[in-house]
Scaffold this motif. Sequence first.
Motif, PDB file in Angstrom:
ATOM      1  N   THR A  51       0.803  -1.223   0.000  1.00 31.03           N
ATOM      2  CA  THR A  51       0.000   0.000   0.000  1.00 31.03           C
ATOM      3  C   THR A  51       0.836   1.274   0.000  1.00 31.03           C
ATOM      4  OG1 THR A  51      -0.127   0.138   2.425  1.00 31.03           O
ATOM      5  CG2 THR A  51      -1.770  -1.229   1.301  1.00 31.03           C
TER       6      THR A  51
ATOM      7  N   ASN B 174      -5.275 -10.330  -2.980  1.00 27.34           N
ATOM      8  CA  ASN B 174      -6.101 -10.274  -1.766  1.00 27.34           C
ATOM      9  C   ASN B 174      -5.271 -10.196  -0.483  1.00 27.34           C
ATOM     10  OD1 ASN B 174      -5.042 -12.812  -1.346  1.00 27.34           O
ATOM     11  ND2 ASN B 174      -6.984 -13.907  -1.462  1.00 27.34           N
TER      12      ASN B 174
ATOM     13  N   SER C  79      -5.809  -8.455   7.044  1.00 26.71           N
ATOM     14  CA  SER C  79      -6.763  -7.776   7.929  1.00 26.71           C
ATOM     15  C   SER C  79      -7.614  -8.787   8.691  1.00 26.71           C
ATOM     16  CB  SER C  79      -7.657  -6.828   7.128  1.00 26.71           C
ATOM     17  OG  SER C  79      -6.903  -5.856   6.437  1.00 26.71           O
ATOM     18  N   VAL C  80      -8.158  -9.769   7.955  1.00 31.91           N
ATOM     19  CA  VAL C  80      -8.991 -10.801   8.583  1.00 31.91           C
ATOM     20  C   VAL C  80      -8.163 -11.612   9.580  1.00 31.91           C
ATOM     21  CG1 VAL C  80     -10.329 -12.901   8.180  1.00 31.91           C
ATOM     22  CG2 VAL C  80     -10.571 -10.938   6.640  1.00 31.91           C
TER      23      VAL C  80
ATOM     24  N   ILE D 184      -5.595  -0.740  10.329  1.00 33.27           N
ATOM     25  CA  ILE D 184      -5.873  -2.176  10.463  1.00 33.27           C
ATOM     26  C   ILE D 184      -5.586  -2.645  11.878  1.00 33.27           C
ATOM     27  CG2 ILE D 184      -5.153  -4.483   9.706  1.00 33.27           C
ATOM     28  CD1 ILE D 184      -4.615  -3.284   6.944  1.00 33.27           C
TER      29      ILE D 184
ATOM     30  N   THR E 165      -6.518  -7.857   2.359  1.00 29.49           N
ATOM     31  CA  THR E 165      -7.771  -8.362   2.934  1.00 29.49           C
ATOM     32  C   THR E 165      -7.508  -9.554   3.842  1.00 29.49           C
ATOM     33  OG1 THR E 165      -9.018  -7.644   0.988  1.00 29.49           O
ATOM     34  CG2 THR E 165     -10.058  -9.293   2.412  1.00 29.49           C
ATOM     35  N   VAL E 166      -6.697 -10.510   3.384  1.00 29.46           N
ATOM     36  CA  VAL E 166      -6.384 -11.701   4.186  1.00 29.46           C
ATOM     37  C   VAL E 166      -5.654 -11.306   5.461  1.00 29.46           C
ATOM     38  CG1 VAL E 166      -5.029 -13.834   4.251  1.00 29.46           C
ATOM     39  CG2 VAL E 166      -6.380 -13.280   2.222  1.00 29.46           C
TER      40      VAL E 166
END
Length: 415
Positions: A39, A98, A104-105, A48, A101-102
């Motif tokens: 990012t 991804n 973060s989860v 996050i 996203t991964v």
Amino acid sequence: MEQKLFTKNFTLLVLGQASSLFGNGILRLALSMHVLEVTGSAAVFAGILSIAAIPTILLSPVGGILADRADRRSVMAALDTLTGMAVLCGAAFMSGSNAVTVISVLLVILSVLGAFETPTVQACIPQMLTGHNIIKGNAVVNQVASVSYLAAPLLGGILYAAAGLKPVMYASVVCFFITALFECFIKLGASVRDFNGNMLFMIKNDLSDSIGFITKEQPDIMKLLLLAAFSRFFVMGVTLVGLPFIVRTVLGLDAKFYGGAESGLAVATILGSIAAGLLTRKLRTGRLPYVLAAMGVCIILAGAVFRFFHGALVKYAVILASFCGMQGAISIFSIFAVSMIQQNTPNELIGKIMAYTSAVTMCAQPAGQMVYGCLFDRFRGSVYLVLIPSGVAVCFMGLLATGFFRKLEERQEAQ
């Protein structure tokens, strides 16, 4: 005959914590580096992390209930196994598109599991040890954590640079599984209270019992929690926000100076933990306000150098020495405060009370970071206007706590 410190149970717990904390350290370093590379924004990862911390704060009391009602060994082993499996699944499903996203989860899942594991581990120490060994045991666990925080960034950074993110994730999985294996051999007594009846009613009752305990039966514990939270507010705000800001922005020094300062703080934490273990019998409860006052004096010295001295390197040296002294003092105070809470809490409530301790200190840390972030931005040209009043406030807090700790010592001697 005095109980020895390194019993089989405690040794297995320490070894497990060493493996778990190291795995967690290299994992979080690799995840942060990867998000920054993808990012290009530190703010994204900070956001996050902030979101991921929410489940820990909210679920810690429930984690305390689990620690008090279930078999603690089984809870720890299951949670570390689930942590390893979560990281393994994250590595398996992660791709270039991804990754954020991964990650973060995954961080949210780790936060949820941490909310249940932290109070369980803290509840095990007074179940394994007694008397002064509780303080020594907390000091040892703190030393293990400090060494892990010192070694993990170095080794994790080397592994990440050489092999990338997924190998680091797999290495952390191995660490979590090793921890679970150690925990399987721990032998603890059966839980005092079992799960029964309506789950929501049970949670409500347990929370009510524990809150009543710290507010009515043992208000001293509530006062200790508040003192620990206030000290964390000042120290973490000054250290986590102030140190990098002062070194990089105010003094204009490069990253190696900040890295050296971070390593110095880790060493100071280790030395503070060792000192807490050595001072178990010598540092009386009534003298703990002096530890708080020492923290305040260190902050004042860090501010005074900007008012009375010139030269970036001179200021850096004084700041580093002052911050290390402050870090050592907060380490000693935290170990004694947590140990006193554990010693004055019955086994059937220890998990919940430790959960409150974690939640309160976790809330104090981001609050301190936000407040001091604004203060250092506002007074960037005169940081002594932030540091000196903060040090005075900590000293005043220690002065106000003198009577409380003196009475607490008198009650301990009367028992």
